[in-house]
Design an enzyme around this catalytic site. Structure first.
Site, mmCIF file in Angstrom:
data_model
loop_
_atom_site.group_PDB
_atom_site.id
_atom_site.type_symbol
_atom_site.label_atom_id
_atom_site.label_comp_id
_atom_site.label_asym_id
_atom_site.label_seq_id
_atom_site.Cartn_x
_atom_site.Cartn_y
_atom_site.Cartn_z
ATOM 1 N N LYS A 11 0.806 -0.828 0.228
ATOM 2 C CA LYS A 11 0.018 -0.254 -0.051
ATOM 3 C C LYS A 11 1.166 1.205 -0.362
ATOM 4 O O LYS A 11 1.476 1.064 0.712
ATOM 5 C CB LYS A 11 -0.720 -0.188 1.423
ATOM 6 C CG LYS A 11 -0.523 0.525 2.876
ATOM 7 C CD LYS A 11 -0.129 1.585 2.813
ATOM 8 C CE LYS A 11 0.817 1.068 4.162
ATOM 9 N NZ LYS A 11 1.344 2.826 4.838
ATOM 10 N N ALA A 98 9.875 0.006 5.174
ATOM 11 C CA ALA A 98 9.742 0.679 3.995
ATOM 12 C C ALA A 98 8.354 1.381 4.178
ATOM 13 O O ALA A 98 8.344 2.904 3.155
ATOM 14 C CB ALA A 98 9.755 0.159 2.541
ATOM 15 N N LEU A 100 5.302 0.670 3.884
ATOM 16 C CA LEU A 100 4.709 0.087 2.280
ATOM 17 C C LEU A 100 3.328 -0.552 2.568
ATOM 18 O O LEU A 100 3.005 -1.763 1.553
ATOM 19 C CB LEU A 100 5.302 -0.985 1.001
ATOM 20 C CG LEU A 100 6.463 0.297 0.576
ATOM 21 C CD1 LEU A 100 7.068 0.141 -0.770
ATOM 22 C CD2 LEU A 100 5.236 1.607 -0.103
ATOM 23 N N SER A 104 1.736 -6.398 6.300
ATOM 24 C CA SER A 104 0.367 -6.233 6.676
ATOM 25 C C SER A 104 -0.484 -6.876 5.917
ATOM 26 O O SER A 104 -1.542 -7.300 5.742
ATOM 27 C CB SER A 104 -0.145 -4.873 6.870
ATOM 28 O OG SER A 104 0.251 -4.116 7.916
ATOM 29 N N ASP A 137 -2.070 -1.430 10.045
ATOM 30 C CA ASP A 137 -2.657 -1.343 8.329
ATOM 31 C C ASP A 137 -4.363 -3.182 7.568
ATOM 32 O O ASP A 137 -3.868 -2.890 6.169
ATOM 33 C CB ASP A 137 -1.487 -1.604 8.105
ATOM 34 C CG ASP A 137 -0.701 -0.216 8.141
ATOM 35 O OD1 ASP A 137 -1.560 1.533 8.164
ATOM 36 O OD2 ASP A 137 0.035 0.233 7.474
#
Length: 292
Positions: A11, A98, A100, A104, A137
């Site tokens: 994401k 990161a 990102l 998750s 997340d």
């Protein structure tokens, strides 16, 4: 033998605002999140006994219960059923630490896989609630697509999809621990906040340049001088290569740029990849329709 293989998209945060610290120690967030095509591959297989996690590309911590095992235990606890023997295989491509959501995304893929194998009637919302017990997340990574995320990240509202574009992701060679970034935010003067309402309006219009103009992340305001200089350097490089806009994702340090020209995006990824080995080319991913 029951088995399923799923993609686990990473994401990015088109906007990320922190509204304040809550009594439970978490923070209230308001952010626009987007799934991207850079992702891991997760295979869930019913096995003879116990829980096994096999990962290509990473070293797993010894002696610790993994997030994937916690997710499986939470899933079957919700169903009030014993946990069967399970083997989970991860083919890792999303870099760790990161911003990102790679971990998750893997947990969410495990939950989606367990739902498909054992409880296909389970509502998506229930799967998101199970995911929240593992990480903030995870509900969005279960949901996928383009969403306004509020609360800890579990209150999700679908938004019109990000217009077709190319996304260049670039992670510098350092990590930013999420708890430390949240600690820096507490008591800090964050200045002007991301305009989440303007971002929503731009998505409704399908206006990619306006979306790019609304990108914003308050975590960028609490970076050290050295960290901030590296993030600004990557953002500037993306702009020189033709990005319509760029921002840091999540708690960083990955920076992403949005491009309306795939050829320019490809050249940007090649140019940045000469200095930053963790540079990727991606595209937006829509909501997971199998959970409807």
């Amino acid at each position: 033998m029951k088995t399923i293989t799923l993609e686990a998209p990473a994401k990015i945060n088109l906007t990320l605002d922190i509204l304040g610290r809550r009594a439970d120690g978490y923070h209230d967030l308001r952010m626009v999140m987007q799934s991207v095509s850079l992702g891991d591959t997760v295979t869930v297989t019913e096995s003879g006994d116990g829980f096994a996690l096999l990962a290509e590309g990473i070293t797993l911590p010894a002696g610790k219960t993994t997030l994937e095992q916690r997710a499986a235990e939470s899933f079957f606890r919700y169903l009030d059923r014993p946990v069967p023997g399970l083997e989970v295989r991860l083919a890792k491509r999303v870099p760790a630490y990161a911003g990102l959501g790679g971990g998750s995304a893997d947990v969410a893929a495990v939950l989606r896989g367990l739902r498909a194998l054992y409880a296909p009637e389970l509502p998506r919302r229930a799967l998101e609630e199970i995911g929240l017990s593992v990480g903030s997340d995870v509900p969005f990574c279960v949901h996928g697509g383009t969403c306004l995320a509020e609360g800890r990240g579990e209150h999700l509202t679908d938004l019109p999809p990000l217009p077709d574009c190319a996304i260049v992701l670039c992670k510098p060679d350092f990590g930013l621990p999420t708890p430390e970034l949240f600690a820096r935010v507490d008591g800090a003067e964050l200045g002007a906040r991301p305009d989440t309402a303007a971002m929503e309006a731009a998505l409704v219009r399908g206006d990619l340049p306006a979306v790019a103009g609304c990108l914003g992340n308050v975590f960028e305001r609490v970076l050290t001088e050295e960290e901030g200089a590296e993030i600004r350097c990557i953002r500037a490089a993306l702009a020189r290569c033709g990005a319509l806009g760029a921002a840091m994702s999540g708690s960083g340090p990955t920076v992403f740029g949005l491009f309306d020209d795939p050829a320019r995006a490809h050249r940007a990824a090649e140019a940045l990849g000469q200095k930053y080995r963790q540079t990727y080319l991606a595209a937006p991913v829509k909501k997971f329709r199998e959970l409807e």
